[in-house]
Design an enzyme around this catalytic site. Sequence first.
Site, PDB file in Angstrom:
ATOM      1  N   ARG A   1       2.178  -6.545   8.914  1.00  0.00           N
ATOM      2  CA  ARG A   1       1.552  -5.501   9.490  1.00  0.00           C
ATOM      3  C   ARG A   1       2.189  -5.043  10.892  1.00  0.00           C
ATOM      4  NH1 ARG A   1      -4.304  -6.972   7.133  1.00  0.00           N
ATOM      5  NH2 ARG A   1      -4.441  -5.536   5.355  1.00  0.00           N
TER       6      ARG A   1
ATOM      7  N   ASN B   1      -2.105   0.478   6.763  1.00  0.00           N
ATOM      8  CA  ASN B   1      -1.511  -0.811   7.250  1.00  0.00           C
ATOM      9  C   ASN B   1      -1.053  -1.619   6.309  1.00  0.00           C
ATOM     10  OD1 ASN B   1      -3.662  -1.752   5.604  1.00  0.00           O
ATOM     11  ND2 ASN B   1      -4.998  -2.742   6.937  1.00  0.00           N
TER      12      ASN B   1
ATOM     13  N   GLU C   1      -9.703  -9.442  -8.167  1.00  0.00           N
ATOM     14  CA  GLU C   1      -8.613  -8.502  -7.833  1.00  0.00           C
ATOM     15  C   GLU C   1      -7.465  -8.710  -8.699  1.00  0.00           C
ATOM     16  OE1 GLU C   1      -9.945  -8.298  -3.029  1.00  0.00           O
ATOM     17  OE2 GLU C   1      -8.029  -9.055  -3.609  1.00  0.00           O
TER      18      GLU C   1
ATOM     19  N   TYR D   1     -12.532  -1.045  -3.697  1.00  0.00           N
ATOM     20  CA  TYR D   1     -13.151  -1.408  -2.367  1.00  0.00           C
ATOM     21  C   TYR D   1     -14.466  -0.969  -2.468  1.00  0.00           C
ATOM     22  CZ  TYR D   1      -8.483  -2.075  -0.081  1.00  0.00           C
ATOM     23  OH  TYR D   1      -7.243  -2.468   0.340  1.00  0.00           O
TER      24      TYR D   1
ATOM     25  N   LYS E   1       0.894  -1.107  -0.075  1.00  0.00           N
ATOM     26  CA  LYS E   1      -0.028   0.014   0.096  1.00  0.00           C
ATOM     27  C   LYS E   1       1.018   1.304   0.135  1.00  0.00           C
ATOM     28  CE  LYS E   1      -4.009  -2.141   2.193  1.00  0.00           C
ATOM     29  NZ  LYS E   1      -5.189  -1.992   3.271  1.00  0.00           N
TER      30      LYS E   1
ATOM     31  N   HIS F   1      -2.174  -5.377   1.568  1.00  0.00           N
ATOM     32  CA  HIS F   1      -3.474  -6.131   1.360  1.00  0.00           C
ATOM     33  C   HIS F   1      -3.154  -7.443   0.928  1.00  0.00           C
ATOM     34  CE1 HIS F   1      -7.494  -7.047  -0.647  1.00  0.00           C
ATOM     35  NE2 HIS F   1      -6.755  -7.412  -1.424  1.00  0.00           N
TER      36      HIS F   1
HETATM   37  P1  GTP Z   1      -7.419  -5.377   3.078  1.00  0.00           P
HETATM   38  O1  GTP Z   1      -6.208  -6.578   2.812  1.00  0.00           O
HETATM   39  O2  GTP Z   1      -6.843  -4.084   2.843  1.00  0.00           O
HETATM   40  O3  GTP Z   1      -8.422  -5.812   2.247  1.00  0.00           O
HETATM   41  O4  GTP Z   1      -7.608  -5.581   4.488  1.00  0.00           O
HETATM   42  P2  GTP Z   1      -8.537  -6.607   5.442  1.00  0.00           P
HETATM   43  O5  GTP Z   1      -9.043  -7.745   4.459  1.00  0.00           O
HETATM   44  O6  GTP Z   1      -7.724  -6.817   6.691  1.00  0.00           O
HETATM   45  O7  GTP Z   1      -9.568  -5.573   5.941  1.00  0.00           O
HETATM   46  P3  GTP Z   1     -10.959  -5.049   5.318  1.00  0.00           P
HETATM   47  O8  GTP Z   1     -11.013  -5.764   3.657  1.00  0.00           O
HETATM   48  O9  GTP Z   1     -12.161  -5.789   6.079  1.00  0.00           O
HETATM   49  O10 GTP Z   1     -10.953  -3.605   5.197  1.00  0.00           O
HETATM   50  C1  GTP Z   1     -10.389  -2.783   3.947  1.00  0.00           C
HETATM   51  C2  GTP Z   1      -9.611  -1.894   4.631  1.00  0.00           C
HETATM   52  O11 GTP Z   1     -10.233  -1.021   5.260  1.00  0.00           O
HETATM   53  C3  GTP Z   1      -8.653  -2.219   5.682  1.00  0.00           C
HETATM   54  O12 GTP Z   1      -7.235  -2.757   5.088  1.00  0.00           O
HETATM   55  C4  GTP Z   1      -8.513  -1.131   6.525  1.00  0.00           C
HETATM   56  O13 GTP Z   1      -7.397  -0.133   6.154  1.00  0.00           O
HETATM   57  C5  GTP Z   1      -9.929  -0.432   6.382  1.00  0.00           C
HETATM   58  N1  GTP Z   1     -10.552  -1.003   7.601  1.00  0.00           N
HETATM   59  C6  GTP Z   1     -11.258  -1.950   7.784  1.00  0.00           C
HETATM   60  N2  GTP Z   1     -12.060  -2.033   8.885  1.00  0.00           N
HETATM   61  C7  GTP Z   1     -11.846  -0.547   9.415  1.00  0.00           C
HETATM   62  C8  GTP Z   1     -12.145   0.057  10.606  1.00  0.00           C
HETATM   63  O14 GTP Z   1     -12.846  -0.507  11.365  1.00  0.00           O
HETATM   64  N3  GTP Z   1     -11.740   1.211  10.780  1.00  0.00           N
HETATM   65  C9  GTP Z   1     -10.774   1.897   9.873  1.00  0.00           C
HETATM   66  N4  GTP Z   1     -10.598   3.288  10.159  1.00  0.00           N
HETATM   67  N5  GTP Z   1     -10.459   1.249   8.840  1.00  0.00           N
HETATM   68  C10 GTP Z   1     -10.903  -0.061   8.623  1.00  0.00           C
HETATM   69 MG    MG Z   2     -10.060  -7.031   2.776  1.00  0.00          MG
END
Ligand code: GTP
Ligand code: MG
Length: 139
Positions: A104, A114, A128, A51, A11, A117
Amino acid sequence: MATNRTFTMIKPDAVANGHAGAILDRIIKAGYKVVALKYTKLSAETAGQFYAVHSERPFYKDLVSFMSQGPIYAAILEKDNAIEDFRKFIGATDPAKADAGTIRADFAKSIDANAIHGSDSDENAAIEGNFFFSNFERF
Ligand code: GTP
Ligand code: MG
């Protein structure tokens, strides 16, 4: 049907901080074969599409803004049990909750920035990967 491929992005925060090379090195040393790799930048529009599943969430606007703020590395990776293993390898979404030694835990600053992905299912890995790569860009 289960596949052995996942999709990842290093990222904008990790690229801007100079960690992309170290992260890619760890991915390769962990046994993932790089099937496709691209250095590129998402626009607000393409980040929003990528997203779209989160479009109703309160953090969506910040997520799209963050993901389009600078260049990323996108890659398709191959390894047995790639999806599950790679999710463990990168650690929890919130780096404060990520296990020691995960990407991470070592490179991410916050739940927004973070570092990396990883696809959460075979179906999404295919979607994707196709979002970023043509069949002429996979080896
Ligand atoms: P990705 O690998 O980036 O898809 O992350 P993930 O699969 O671990 O998490 P998810 O797909 O649920 O969420 C996508 C992204 O949204 C995350 O990487 C976070 O940066 C952001 N995100 C998810 N949940 C939260 C939350 O509760 N608060 C905030 N601020 N950001 C969030
Ligand atoms: Mg995700």
